[in-house]
Design an enzyme around this catalytic site. Structure first.
Site, mmCIF file in Angstrom:
data_model
loop_
_atom_site.group_PDB
_atom_site.id
_atom_site.type_symbol
_atom_site.label_atom_id
_atom_site.label_comp_id
_atom_site.label_asym_id
_atom_site.label_seq_id
_atom_site.Cartn_x
_atom_site.Cartn_y
_atom_site.Cartn_z
ATOM 1 N N SER A 71 0.800 -1.234 0.000
ATOM 2 C CA SER A 71 0.000 0.000 0.000
ATOM 3 C C SER A 71 0.827 1.275 0.000
ATOM 4 O O SER A 71 0.344 2.321 -0.422
ATOM 5 C CB SER A 71 -0.964 0.021 1.180
ATOM 6 O OG SER A 71 -0.287 0.289 2.391
ATOM 7 N N LYS A 121 0.231 4.945 6.602
ATOM 8 C CA LYS A 121 -0.336 5.744 5.508
ATOM 9 C C LYS A 121 0.218 7.159 5.569
ATOM 10 O O LYS A 121 0.859 7.559 6.534
ATOM 11 C CB LYS A 121 -1.873 5.817 5.615
ATOM 12 C CG LYS A 121 -2.578 4.477 5.704
ATOM 13 C CD LYS A 121 -2.459 3.676 4.439
ATOM 14 C CE LYS A 121 -3.115 2.301 4.620
ATOM 15 N NZ LYS A 121 -2.761 1.363 3.587
#
Length: 167
Positions: free
Chosen positions: A35, A79
């Protein structure tokens, strides 16, 4: 018996210190998955290890953070902060439109949109779930580097200007 007593004392003093440092100062974290590629794990067969700072951290747009996953709080996610409270974000998901990030929340996304479960799926994240800022890659040795903040995409993130209009 004396050695056992000394060992017990060392454990009693060391364990709380390690827990205190890990909970409040910083930690080493293992980054799994795709990711955050290419920022982390550019070689899919070799995962990165990073240094996370927790002490005196104030979230900023573009920072890479470690957080508890809103839908599965025992799981940690890594993230990038795209937007702060009060910002407007155009979601990557069709039909979601524009979201205003509420007070006490941030909008987080992976750098690799095709492989990221992020705010586009679960919405803005409470600041209380953000545990710290990823400061550096510390392993593998050939990837040792400082993790840089990146600018938000001006086509997707809009802030309120000084006169109340979107910028």
């Amino acid at each position: 018996a004396n050695l056992l007593l000394r060992s017990a004392k060392v454990v009693c003093w060391t364990v709380p210190g390690v827990v205190l440092v890990g909970d409040y100062v910083g930690q080493v974290a293992w980054i799994e998955g795709a990711s955050m590629q290419p920022t982390f794990n550019p070689n899919r067969w070799l995962d990165d290890f990073v240094l996370v700072r927790k002490f005196l951290y104030q979230p900023k747009r573009g920072d890479v953070v470690i957080a508890k996953c809103p839908s599965s709080p025992r799981k940690k996610i890594v993230k990038r902060i795209l937007a702060l409270p009060g910002d407007f974000v155009v979601s990557r998901k069709r039909g979601k439109g524009i979201t205003r990030v509420p007070t006490g929340h941030v909008w987080i996304e992976g750098d690799n949109p095709r492989h990221s479960y992020d705010s586009n799926s679960f919405g803005p994240v409470p600041l209380g779930l953000v545990e710290g800022k990823v400061e550096a890659v510390i392993w593998p040795i050939n990837r040792i580097s400082v993790v840089r903040r990146s600018a938000a995409d001006p086509d997707r993130v809009h802030t309120l200007g000084s006169e109340g209009g979107l910028s």
